[in-house]
Motif scaffolding. Structure first.
Motif, PDB file in Angstrom:
ATOM      1  N   LYS A  86      38.351  17.202  42.500  1.00  0.00           N
ATOM      2  CA  LYS A  86      38.839  16.725  43.795  1.00  0.00           C
ATOM      3  C   LYS A  86      39.578  15.387  43.649  1.00  0.00           C
ATOM      4  O   LYS A  86      40.680  15.211  44.162  1.00  0.00           O
ATOM      5  CB  LYS A  86      37.617  16.557  44.718  1.00  0.00           C
ATOM      6  CG  LYS A  86      37.906  16.031  46.096  1.00  0.00           C
ATOM      7  CD  LYS A  86      38.269  17.152  47.030  1.00  0.00           C
ATOM      8  CE  LYS A  86      39.305  16.766  48.035  1.00  0.00           C
ATOM      9  NZ  LYS A  86      40.108  17.872  48.481  1.00  0.00           N
TER      10      LYS A  86
ATOM     11  N   GLY B 190      35.836   7.394  49.778  1.00  0.00           N
ATOM     12  CA  GLY B 190      35.409   8.798  49.871  1.00  0.00           C
ATOM     13  C   GLY B 190      34.742   9.255  48.580  1.00  0.00           C
ATOM     14  O   GLY B 190      33.672   9.876  48.591  1.00  0.00           O
TER      15      GLY B 190
ATOM     16  N   TYR C 145      41.075  15.411  51.643  1.00  0.00           N
ATOM     17  CA  TYR C 145      41.004  14.275  50.719  1.00  0.00           C
ATOM     18  C   TYR C 145      39.565  13.766  50.710  1.00  0.00           C
ATOM     19  O   TYR C 145      38.865  13.881  51.723  1.00  0.00           O
ATOM     20  CB  TYR C 145      41.954  13.149  51.156  1.00  0.00           C
ATOM     21  CG  TYR C 145      43.385  13.432  50.789  1.00  0.00           C
ATOM     22  CD1 TYR C 145      43.986  12.787  49.721  1.00  0.00           C
ATOM     23  CD2 TYR C 145      44.109  14.379  51.493  1.00  0.00           C
ATOM     24  CE1 TYR C 145      45.301  13.073  49.361  1.00  0.00           C
ATOM     25  CE2 TYR C 145      45.426  14.680  51.133  1.00  0.00           C
ATOM     26  CZ  TYR C 145      46.011  14.015  50.072  1.00  0.00           C
ATOM     27  OH  TYR C 145      47.295  14.302  49.708  1.00  0.00           O
ATOM     28  N   SER C 146      39.144  13.159  49.588  1.00  0.00           N
ATOM     29  CA  SER C 146      37.757  12.682  49.454  1.00  0.00           C
ATOM     30  C   SER C 146      37.315  11.836  50.630  1.00  0.00           C
ATOM     31  O   SER C 146      36.193  11.924  51.091  1.00  0.00           O
ATOM     32  CB  SER C 146      37.599  11.825  48.200  1.00  0.00           C
ATOM     33  OG  SER C 146      37.839  12.574  47.059  1.00  0.00           O
ATOM     34  N   GLY C 147      38.246  10.961  51.083  1.00  0.00           N
ATOM     35  CA  GLY C 147      37.833  10.008  52.117  1.00  0.00           C
ATOM     36  C   GLY C 147      38.267  10.419  53.509  1.00  0.00           C
ATOM     37  O   GLY C 147      38.277   9.581  54.406  1.00  0.00           O
TER      38      GLY C 147
ATOM     39  N   LEU D  95      40.760   4.292  51.065  1.00  0.00           N
ATOM     40  CA  LEU D  95      40.012   5.372  51.725  1.00  0.00           C
ATOM     41  C   LEU D  95      39.629   6.479  50.738  1.00  0.00           C
ATOM     42  O   LEU D  95      38.501   6.979  50.754  1.00  0.00           O
ATOM     43  CB  LEU D  95      40.876   5.937  52.855  1.00  0.00           C
ATOM     44  CG  LEU D  95      40.219   6.869  53.851  1.00  0.00           C
ATOM     45  CD1 LEU D  95      39.090   6.173  54.580  1.00  0.00           C
ATOM     46  CD2 LEU D  95      41.252   7.360  54.867  1.00  0.00           C
ATOM     47  N   ASP D  96      40.576   6.841  49.860  1.00  0.00           N
ATOM     48  CA  ASP D  96      40.262   7.846  48.833  1.00  0.00           C
ATOM     49  C   ASP D  96      39.095   7.360  47.974  1.00  0.00           C
ATOM     50  O   ASP D  96      38.173   8.122  47.649  1.00  0.00           O
ATOM     51  CB  ASP D  96      41.467   8.089  47.912  1.00  0.00           C
ATOM     52  CG  ASP D  96      42.594   8.865  48.609  1.00  0.00           C
ATOM     53  OD1 ASP D  96      42.322   9.529  49.628  1.00  0.00           O
ATOM     54  OD2 ASP D  96      43.736   8.808  48.120  1.00  0.00           O
TER      55      ASP D  96
ATOM     56  N   PRO E 215      36.767  19.157  52.221  1.00  0.00           N
ATOM     57  CA  PRO E 215      37.660  18.095  52.703  1.00  0.00           C
ATOM     58  C   PRO E 215      39.062  18.218  52.110  1.00  0.00           C
ATOM     59  O   PRO E 215      39.219  18.697  50.990  1.00  0.00           O
ATOM     60  CB  PRO E 215      36.979  16.811  52.216  1.00  0.00           C
ATOM     61  CG  PRO E 215      36.172  17.216  51.043  1.00  0.00           C
ATOM     62  CD  PRO E 215      35.779  18.650  51.245  1.00  0.00           C
TER      63      PRO E 215
ATOM     64  N   GLU F 224      44.048  13.110  43.903  1.00  0.00           N
ATOM     65  CA  GLU F 224      44.380  11.862  44.599  1.00  0.00           C
ATOM     66  C   GLU F 224      44.826  10.797  43.605  1.00  0.00           C
ATOM     67  O   GLU F 224      45.778  10.050  43.856  1.00  0.00           O
ATOM     68  CB  GLU F 224      43.150  11.363  45.360  1.00  0.00           C
ATOM     69  CG  GLU F 224      42.666  12.362  46.387  1.00  0.00           C
ATOM     70  CD  GLU F 224      41.201  12.180  46.771  1.00  0.00           C
ATOM     71  OE1 GLU F 224      40.747  12.952  47.631  1.00  0.00           O
ATOM     72  OE2 GLU F 224      40.510  11.296  46.235  1.00  0.00           O
TER      73      GLU F 224
END
Lengths: 249, 161
Positions: free
Chosen positions: A126, A47, B48-50, A43-44, B46, A130
């Motif tokens: 960003k 994104g 987190y990115s996703g 998902l990261d 956001p 993560e």
């Protein structure tokens, strides 16, 4: 501008294809926690891919959006590394692939934060947060499996032997890369490589694993020359948009 | 006449879709509100990115302001400065704890590849004798922990800096 488009596409496609690969584990993880971990990481990456491909589409200036770039290109138009399109194999193979990639992405994003391109620098800032979690997760597994049982050691060593040949491409340099480096947009690949080497040496040593010698180094992804695996990924990923053009959730 | 502080006030009524005890202001994801004529611009970032909740949050902001007859609203997304768990309000931290989610703890330097997992007190019995089950949890922003004393499994809102 053409170089910048190409450059952003490379980073975006790496995230997109690896995100898609990891998503294949959904519902198939060896234990529930790892199923959740791999899909979280996926998902990261998806994104990141969304933001990067959206930016690439803007640079291209043909009125496309991120989805159109993700779902409507042909295999030769993808610029991802050969490493990220390699099949999942067993869990150890997936962790090994992830570790090589994460160990690259961390120093890459650290340096890309200082890019002269504001959008890339924001995406790097960003994504780095993560990526640190991803690297922690994958390196712990490489050590656990490498320094684990006789069978886990042997199997992850085989994964390493199968994947190492794709790692040289992480630092691929050509006209695009050089132009971006001299414009202060791209990190210097030599610096990223030396950080990558440090992490890989440290983790593989802890894991009691060995880098194979004298292997042929594969490259081609950055030029759109992919392994046969990409076609299968795209068939799966693009099916819906090809069958029902413009379909929205 | 609508001014910015009125809008900020309305936004306290928008809950986070995944952790509904928190408002989007508790979470610190609303970065800016600006008004030009009758046009309202809300800027969010956001976690987190996703994060799959961003689109829903955007829709909910627009729907909430519409309830107050404010129709000309745009929501845009910024990535930098990147969201940090430091932006979660004190009140938000208390609400998380009451809800059974351990709020983020200050963690050691993340550039260190290997470190002991952070000590996270159990949100039920406050014991510090807990263990990490997995770095990844039910949403991108959480990890899974379990209390060794009361055996409660719980979510930990992991530190992101």
């Amino acid at each position: 501008m053409e170089h910048l488009f190409e450059y952003v596409l490379r980073i975006g496609d790496d995230s997109l294809i690896l995100g898609q690969r990891l998503a294949e584990w959904c519902g198939h993880g060896p234990i529930l926690e790892e199923d959740i971990a791999m899909t979280n990481i996926s998902l990261d990456l998806i994104g990141q891919a969304t933001t990067l491909l959206d930016y690439a589409a803007k640079i291209e200036g043909k009125g496309k959006n991120a989805d159109q770039l993700a779902f409507l290109r042909f295999d030769k138009d993808y610029r991802n590394l050969l490493l990220v399109e390699q099949p999942n194999g067993d869990f150890g193979m997936t962790m090994m692939r992830q570790f090589f990639f994460d160990a690259f992405r961390k120093p890459f994003f650290e340096a890309l934060q200082h890019s002269k391109d504001e959008q890339l620098s924001a995406i790097a800032e960003k994504s780095l947060k993560e990526t640190r979690y991803h690297l922690k997760h994958s390196s712990e597994w490489v050590i656990r499996l490498g320094d684990g049982t006789e069978e886990s050691h042997q199997r992850i060593q085989e994964s390493l032997d199968a994947l190492y040949r794709y790692t040289d491409e992480l630092f691929y340099s050509d006209e695009v890369q050089k132009a971006m480096e001299s414009a202060g947009i791209a990190p210097k690949m030599d610096d990223v490589r030396s950080e990558w080497n440090k992490t890989v040496d440290y983790v593989l040593n802890e894991a009691t694993l060995k880098i194979p010698d004298n292997q042929w180094k594969f490259e081609g992804g950055r030029r759109g020359m992919h392994s046969e695996h990409l076609g299968y990924i795209l068939a799966d990923m693009q099916y819906m948009q090809r069958a029902y053009p413009g379909l929205e959730w | 006449m609508v001014n910015e502080s009125v809008i900020w006030n309305y936004l306290t009524e928008v809950a986070d879709p995944e952790i509904p005890v928190l408002t989007i202001l508790d979470l610190g994801i609303v970065r800016k509100v600006s008004i030009e004529g009758d046009h309202v611009q809300v800027t969010i970032t956001p976690t987190y990115s996703g994060c799959p909740a961003m689109k829903l949050i955007e829709d909910e902001i627009i729907a909430k302001l519409r309830e107050y007859k404010i129709d000309n609203v745009d929501v845009d997304l910024v990535l930098s400065p990147a969201w940090s768990t430091d932006w979660i309000s004190e009140e938000g931290r208390d609400k998380l704890r009451e809800y059974g989610i351990a709020p983020p703890e200050d963690e050691v330097d993340k550039s260190v590849l290997f470190s002991e997992p952070t000590v996270v007190p159990c949100p039920k019995c406050q014991s510090r004798n807990t263990r990490m089950i997995s770095l990844f949890g039910s949403t991108a922003c959480k990890a899974q922990y379990q209390c060794n004393e009361c055996l409660e499994p719980f979510d930990y809102f992991k530190c992101l800096k």
